[in-house]
Design a protein around this motif. Structure first.
Motif, PDB file in Angstrom:
ATOM      1  N   GLY A  16      28.784  85.655  49.656  1.00  0.00           N
ATOM      2  CA  GLY A  16      28.673  85.535  48.208  1.00  0.00           C
ATOM      3  C   GLY A  16      29.212  84.221  47.687  1.00  0.00           C
ATOM      4  O   GLY A  16      28.799  83.158  48.126  1.00  0.00           O
ATOM      5  N   LYS A  17      30.159  84.316  46.756  1.00  0.00           N
ATOM      6  CA  LYS A  17      30.677  83.136  46.079  1.00  0.00           C
ATOM      7  C   LYS A  17      32.202  83.069  46.207  1.00  0.00           C
ATOM      8  O   LYS A  17      32.867  84.093  46.140  1.00  0.00           O
ATOM      9  N   ILE A  18      32.699  81.852  46.366  1.00  0.00           N
ATOM     10  CA  ILE A  18      34.139  81.611  46.276  1.00  0.00           C
ATOM     11  C   ILE A  18      34.329  80.822  44.983  1.00  0.00           C
ATOM     12  O   ILE A  18      34.131  79.616  44.938  1.00  0.00           O
ATOM     13  N   VAL A  19      34.656  81.575  43.936  1.00  0.00           N
ATOM     14  CA  VAL A  19      34.771  81.005  42.602  1.00  0.00           C
ATOM     15  C   VAL A  19      35.996  81.592  41.902  1.00  0.00           C
ATOM     16  O   VAL A  19      36.597  82.536  42.384  1.00  0.00           O
ATOM     17  N   ALA A  20      36.341  81.000  40.758  1.00  0.00           N
ATOM     18  CA  ALA A  20      37.441  81.523  39.949  1.00  0.00           C
ATOM     19  C   ALA A  20      37.256  83.025  39.768  1.00  0.00           C
ATOM     20  O   ALA A  20      36.156  83.500  39.516  1.00  0.00           O
ATOM     21  N   GLY A  21      38.324  83.756  39.932  1.00  0.00           N
ATOM     22  CA  GLY A  21      38.263  85.212  39.812  1.00  0.00           C
ATOM     23  C   GLY A  21      38.337  85.922  41.149  1.00  0.00           C
ATOM     24  O   GLY A  21      38.760  87.075  41.210  1.00  0.00           O
ATOM     25  N   LEU A  60      30.982  80.355  56.939  1.00  0.00           N
ATOM     26  CA  LEU A  60      30.419  80.227  55.606  1.00  0.00           C
ATOM     27  C   LEU A  60      28.901  80.440  55.585  1.00  0.00           C
ATOM     28  O   LEU A  60      28.224  80.044  54.640  1.00  0.00           O
ATOM     29  N   THR A  61      28.374  81.101  56.613  1.00  0.00           N
ATOM     30  CA  THR A  61      26.936  81.336  56.722  1.00  0.00           C
ATOM     31  C   THR A  61      26.362  81.962  55.465  1.00  0.00           C
ATOM     32  O   THR A  61      25.320  81.543  54.973  1.00  0.00           O
ATOM     33  N   GLU A  62      27.015  82.970  54.944  1.00  0.00           N
ATOM     34  CA  GLU A  62      26.477  83.727  53.812  1.00  0.00           C
ATOM     35  C   GLU A  62      27.125  83.345  52.484  1.00  0.00           C
ATOM     36  O   GLU A  62      27.026  84.087  51.508  1.00  0.00           O
ATOM     37  N   LEU A  63      27.772  82.192  52.445  1.00  0.00           N
ATOM     38  CA  LEU A  63      28.365  81.714  51.206  1.00  0.00           C
ATOM     39  C   LEU A  63      27.288  81.009  50.388  1.00  0.00           C
ATOM     40  O   LEU A  63      26.627  80.098  50.878  1.00  0.00           O
ATOM     41  N   THR A  64      27.107  81.457  49.141  1.00  0.00           N
ATOM     42  CA  THR A  64      26.049  80.891  48.313  1.00  0.00           C
ATOM     43  C   THR A  64      26.550  79.863  47.313  1.00  0.00           C
ATOM     44  O   THR A  64      25.779  79.018  46.863  1.00  0.00           O
ATOM     45  N   HIS A  65      27.829  79.928  46.939  1.00  0.00           N
ATOM     46  CA  HIS A  65      28.354  79.009  45.932  1.00  0.00           C
ATOM     47  C   HIS A  65      29.867  78.906  46.058  1.00  0.00           C
ATOM     48  O   HIS A  65      30.531  79.879  46.383  1.00  0.00           O
ATOM     49  N   MET A  66      30.375  77.708  45.795  1.00  0.00           N
ATOM     50  CA  MET A  66      31.813  77.499  45.751  1.00  0.00           C
ATOM     51  C   MET A  66      32.094  76.539  44.603  1.00  0.00           C
ATOM     52  O   MET A  66      31.488  75.467  44.530  1.00  0.00           O
ATOM     53  N   SER A  88      35.236  74.580  41.987  1.00  0.00           N
ATOM     54  CA  SER A  88      36.447  73.808  42.245  1.00  0.00           C
ATOM     55  C   SER A  88      37.638  74.706  42.590  1.00  0.00           C
ATOM     56  O   SER A  88      38.488  74.333  43.399  1.00  0.00           O
ATOM     57  N   MET A  89      37.700  75.900  42.011  1.00  0.00           N
ATOM     58  CA  MET A  89      38.772  76.841  42.351  1.00  0.00           C
ATOM     59  C   MET A  89      38.638  77.302  43.806  1.00  0.00           C
ATOM     60  O   MET A  89      39.630  77.417  44.522  1.00  0.00           O
ATOM     61  N   GLY A  90      37.418  77.541  44.229  1.00  0.00           N
ATOM     62  CA  GLY A  90      37.191  77.922  45.618  1.00  0.00           C
ATOM     63  C   GLY A  90      37.563  76.805  46.570  1.00  0.00           C
ATOM     64  O   GLY A  90      38.198  77.023  47.598  1.00  0.00           O
ATOM     65  N   LEU A  91      37.180  75.604  46.208  1.00  0.00           N
ATOM     66  CA  LEU A  91      37.518  74.439  47.019  1.00  0.00           C
ATOM     67  C   LEU A  91      39.033  74.270  47.112  1.00  0.00           C
ATOM     68  O   LEU A  91      39.586  74.044  48.190  1.00  0.00           O
ATOM     69  N   GLY A  92      39.705  74.403  45.984  1.00  0.00           N
ATOM     70  CA  GLY A  92      41.164  74.310  45.972  1.00  0.00           C
ATOM     71  C   GLY A  92      41.822  75.377  46.829  1.00  0.00           C
ATOM     72  O   GLY A  92      42.829  75.134  47.502  1.00  0.00           O
ATOM     73  N   THR A  93      41.252  76.568  46.819  1.00  0.00           N
ATOM     74  CA  THR A  93      41.796  77.667  47.631  1.00  0.00           C
ATOM     75  C   THR A  93      41.638  77.379  49.117  1.00  0.00           C
ATOM     76  O   THR A  93      42.554  77.620  49.906  1.00  0.00           O
ATOM     77  N   ILE A  94      40.503  76.840  49.511  1.00  0.00           N
ATOM     78  CA  ILE A  94      40.290  76.481  50.923  1.00  0.00           C
ATOM     79  C   ILE A  94      41.313  75.415  51.343  1.00  0.00           C
ATOM     80  O   ILE A  94      41.879  75.482  52.428  1.00  0.00           O
ATOM     81  N   VAL A  95      41.567  74.454  50.471  1.00  0.00           N
ATOM     82  CA  VAL A  95      42.551  73.413  50.767  1.00  0.00           C
ATOM     83  C   VAL A  95      43.948  74.019  50.857  1.00  0.00           C
ATOM     84  O   VAL A  95      44.725  73.688  51.770  1.00  0.00           O
ATOM     85  N   GLN A 141      28.167  71.881  52.297  1.00  0.00           N
ATOM     86  CA  GLN A 141      28.375  70.638  53.043  1.00  0.00           C
ATOM     87  C   GLN A 141      28.382  69.437  52.089  1.00  0.00           C
ATOM     88  O   GLN A 141      29.207  68.539  52.221  1.00  0.00           O
ATOM     89  N   LYS A 142      27.475  69.446  51.126  1.00  0.00           N
ATOM     90  CA  LYS A 142      27.435  68.348  50.147  1.00  0.00           C
ATOM     91  C   LYS A 142      28.715  68.320  49.316  1.00  0.00           C
ATOM     92  O   LYS A 142      29.290  67.256  49.087  1.00  0.00           O
ATOM     93  N   LEU A 143      29.189  69.485  48.872  1.00  0.00           N
ATOM     94  CA  LEU A 143      30.427  69.571  48.101  1.00  0.00           C
ATOM     95  C   LEU A 143      31.611  69.023  48.891  1.00  0.00           C
ATOM     96  O   LEU A 143      32.397  68.217  48.390  1.00  0.00           O
ATOM     97  N   LEU A 144      31.718  69.423  50.146  1.00  0.00           N
ATOM     98  CA  LEU A 144      32.811  68.931  50.989  1.00  0.00           C
ATOM     99  C   LEU A 144      32.658  67.440  51.271  1.00  0.00           C
ATOM    100  O   LEU A 144      33.655  66.719  51.392  1.00  0.00           O
ATOM    101  N   GLY A 145      31.425  66.965  51.374  1.00  0.00           N
ATOM    102  CA  GLY A 145      31.188  65.544  51.604  1.00  0.00           C
ATOM    103  C   GLY A 145      31.561  64.700  50.399  1.00  0.00           C
ATOM    104  O   GLY A 145      32.224  63.672  50.517  1.00  0.00           O
ATOM    105  N   VAL A 146      31.147  65.135  49.212  1.00  0.00           N
ATOM    106  CA  VAL A 146      31.437  64.402  47.976  1.00  0.00           C
ATOM    107  C   VAL A 146      32.944  64.304  47.737  1.00  0.00           C
ATOM    108  O   VAL A 146      33.443  63.283  47.271  1.00  0.00           O
ATOM    109  N   THR A 147      33.665  65.351  48.091  1.00  0.00           N
ATOM    110  CA  THR A 147      35.117  65.374  47.883  1.00  0.00           C
ATOM    111  C   THR A 147      35.885  64.789  49.069  1.00  0.00           C
ATOM    112  O   THR A 147      37.108  64.819  49.083  1.00  0.00           O
TER     113      THR A 147
END
Length: 106
Positions: free
Chosen positions: A17-22, A45-51, A53-60, A83-89
């Motif tokens: 699903g999604k790793i998002v705020a909440g 992260l095979t079935e992850l559809t969206h992440m 900034s909160m999700g990214l921060g949590t992974i970090v 992959q694009k999100l992790l690349g941009v950051t």
């Protein structure tokens, strides 16, 4: 959202699903419980559809917590958007990414 598989010293966590705020507090708590006594955590992260900034921060945060406990965090099966999100950051250089779909990682 999470499926956790533990072996002797490794843990694989399939994120769906999604790793998002909440939901990030839940993710951090569940994965954080796995860190003590674990040498490696693999986030699938095979079935992850969206992440967001909160999700990214949590992974970090998980990466930092695990590293301070002597545990490695690896990512597997990054979709193009993630992959694009992790690349941009510039986080692709921080995380170890392993494997592809269908490859056993434990």
């Amino acid at each position: 959202m999470l499926e956790i598989v533990r072996t002797d010293h490794d843990v694989a966590i399939r994120c769906r699903g999604k790793i998002v705020a909440g939901v990030t507090d839940y993710l951090y708590a569940e994965v954080g419980r796995q860190i003590p006594g674990t040498q490696r955590i693999v986030l699938d992260l095979t079935e992850l559809t969206h992440m967001d900034s909160m999700g990214l921060g949590t992974i970090v945060r998980l990466y930092v917590s695990a590293k301070s406990a002597g545990c490695r965090v690896q990512l597997i099966n990054l979709g193009p958007r993630i992959q694009k999100l992790l690349g941009v950051t510039k986080l692709l250089t921080v995380f170890t990414t392993v494997g592809e779909t269908g490859i056993s990682y434990l």
